[in-house]
Design an enzyme around this catalytic site. Structure first.
Site, short mmCIF file in Angstrom:
data_model
loop_
_atom_site.label_atom_id
_atom_site.label_comp_id
_atom_site.label_asym_id
_atom_site.label_seq_id
_atom_site.Cartn_x
_atom_site.Cartn_y
_atom_site.Cartn_z
N VAL A 17 0.84 -1.21 0.00
CA VAL A 17 0.00 0.00 0.00
C VAL A 17 0.87 1.25 0.00
CG1 VAL A 17 -1.79 1.29 1.22
CG2 VAL A 17 -1.87 -1.21 1.17
N LYS A 206 -11.76 -5.13 12.85
CA LYS A 206 -12.58 -4.21 12.07
C LYS A 206 -13.96 -4.01 12.70
CE LYS A 206 -10.10 -5.59 7.90
NZ LYS A 206 -10.12 -6.44 6.68
#
Length: 448
Positions: A17, A206
């Site tokens: 990323v 999450k």
């Protein structure tokens, strides 16, 4: 040409990323300046090894192993290095030096989010983390901003692409999990050690972040009930398909009323929240049932807005970089506008229920003796345990010698809504009864 104010951007980490973020910051500098109102100068990229191979050819002069020096003096710090302890220290240093922080570090936020957000509040900085949940899918900002005036009642999310890929192929191909996991590792969808994915740890992190945002309550990671997908077999998947369901690893975050204990009630409210991750049955007509491959999706039920669906790529270097850069633009705009950062709203302070207090429907699959009275016996145990039967399907499995009445039968029992602790105790009683050979599976039913 507009003479934009210059903002220094520090990048920590140049992995899949980070390298894409650096590349886009350099290649699209003019466009990002027009969108943010500031010239974003990539001041440097902190890495562990300057000579390590990378997905993108980055200017060597930007690479450094001295993260602390890079952080001090930067206006925006992007943390994409992963891990917890070192990343936490760098983020706190950035905030204390007056920088805004952009991070995609779900593990860090799920573990130390309260500390980090408090540190940001103390200095009037902001923390942006759209990339921490569901990759490129915009879900953090809608929950934090767009739905801030609404009351979110429930969230169901497929937030781990690896497990969705495995379960999706099991459903479509009738294959066993082990074979598909090997393929997922070969394709790069699963790590060499897939524990974080298949045991539900990634999804639980999450879920903690989503629940904290949706219910304005700090949800510690250890309050999230977590189960993985390792118990799901081809037989389990076949039974689900036959009943009109698909199995997905779901993160479920919901507001519940009437089950908070007297000691947990805040300001006279009897509301509480439940946050859990487990494989669950969901009707094939539900939007989440049609999320295939490594994609993610989050289904939000809000009091005023109604049902909302967010769908897209849950991972990938360039996809996640998109979410990171969106946060960078937001941070730059805040710097240009001035004023203190907007902190996280966690003042609702709702209690988090234990899994035993959850109410949902279940599918219980039993292997039992094939003899008269067995079904009545099973029904009696369920009734005594305050678990009401909605459907029963029986399949006879003849004995090897073909003699009638000496084989076994498979019972697939669908229940009405029941309290988890009642169901759990009832299943234990069933497992210990002499008519039950084994409890093959117990799955919750969500989304009805």
């Amino acid at each position: 040409m507009i003479d934009y104010r210059r903002l220094r951007v520090a990048l920590l980490g140049a992995g899949a990323v980070g390298s894409q973020v650096a590349d886009l910051l350099i290649r699209h500098a003019d466009e990002l300046a027009d969108r943010s109102g500031a010239a974003l100068e990539l001041a440097g990229i902190a890495v562990r090894d300057i000579d390590a191979p990378r997905d993108v050819d980055l200017p060597r002069e930007l690479l450094t192993t001295d993260a602390d020096t890079l952080i001090v003096g930067s206006d925006i710090v992007i943390e994409l290095m992963g891990g917890i302890d070192t990343a936490r220290a760098h983020i706190l240093t950035a905030l204390n030096s007056g920088a805004d922080v952009v991070t995609g570090n779900k593990a860090l936020l799920a573990t130390h989010g309260a500390e980090i957000f408090d540190a940001a509040d103390q200095v009037g900085a902001s923390v942006y983390y759209e990339a921490a949940v569901a990759g490129a899918i915009p879900i953090i900002r809608p929950l934090r901003d767009s739905l801030a005036g609404d009351r979110v009642q429930r969230i169901m999310g497929i937030v781990n692409g690896t497990t969705n890929y495995i379960l999706d192929r099991m459903d479509e191909e009738g294959a066993e999990m082990g074979d598909i996991l090997v393929d997922a590792q070969r394709l790069g969808y699963a790590e060499a050690d897939p524990t974080a994915d298949i045991e539900g740890y990634d999804a639980a992190q999450k879920a903690a972040i989503l629940a904290s945002l949706a219910f304005h309550t700090s949800v510690p990671l250890d309050a999230v009930h977590r189960e993985g997908i390792t118990s799901i077999t081809k037989t389990t998947m076949d039974a689900a398909r036959h009943a009109g369901y698909v199995i997905k690893l779901l993160a479920v975050c919901e507001r519940v009323t009437g089950r908070a204990s007297a000691s947990d009630r805040t300001a006279g409210s009897d509301e509480a929240i439940s946050v859990r991750v487990y494989p669950a049955l969901i009707r094939r007509s539900h939007p989440l049932a049609n999320v295939h491959g490594v994609n993610n999706a989050v289904f939000v039920e809000a009091e005023a807005a109604g049902n909302l669906m967010f769908y897209g790529a849950g991972a990938g270097g360039v996809q996640t970089a998109s979410a990171v850069l969106g946060d960078v633009v937001s941070a730059a705009r805040r710097h240009i506008a001035g004023g203190v950062g907007v902190g996280e709203s966690t003042r609702a302070n709702l209690p988090v229920l234990d899994i035993g207090q959850v109410v949902t429907r279940y599918q219980v699959t039993l292997e039992v003796d094939d003899r008269p009275g067995v079904l009545a016996r099973v029904a009696g145990i369920l009734s005594e345990g305050r678990v009401s039967i909605a459907t029963v399907e029986q399949t006879i499995q003849p004995s090897p010698d073909g003699e009638a009445g000496t084989g076994s039968a498979r019972l697939v029992i669908g229940t009405h809504k029941a309290l988890e602790q009642d169901l759990d105790e009832t299943v234990k009683r069933l497992a210990g009864d002499d008519v039950v050979i084994r409890v093959a599976s117990v799955l919750r039913v969500e989304g009805d």
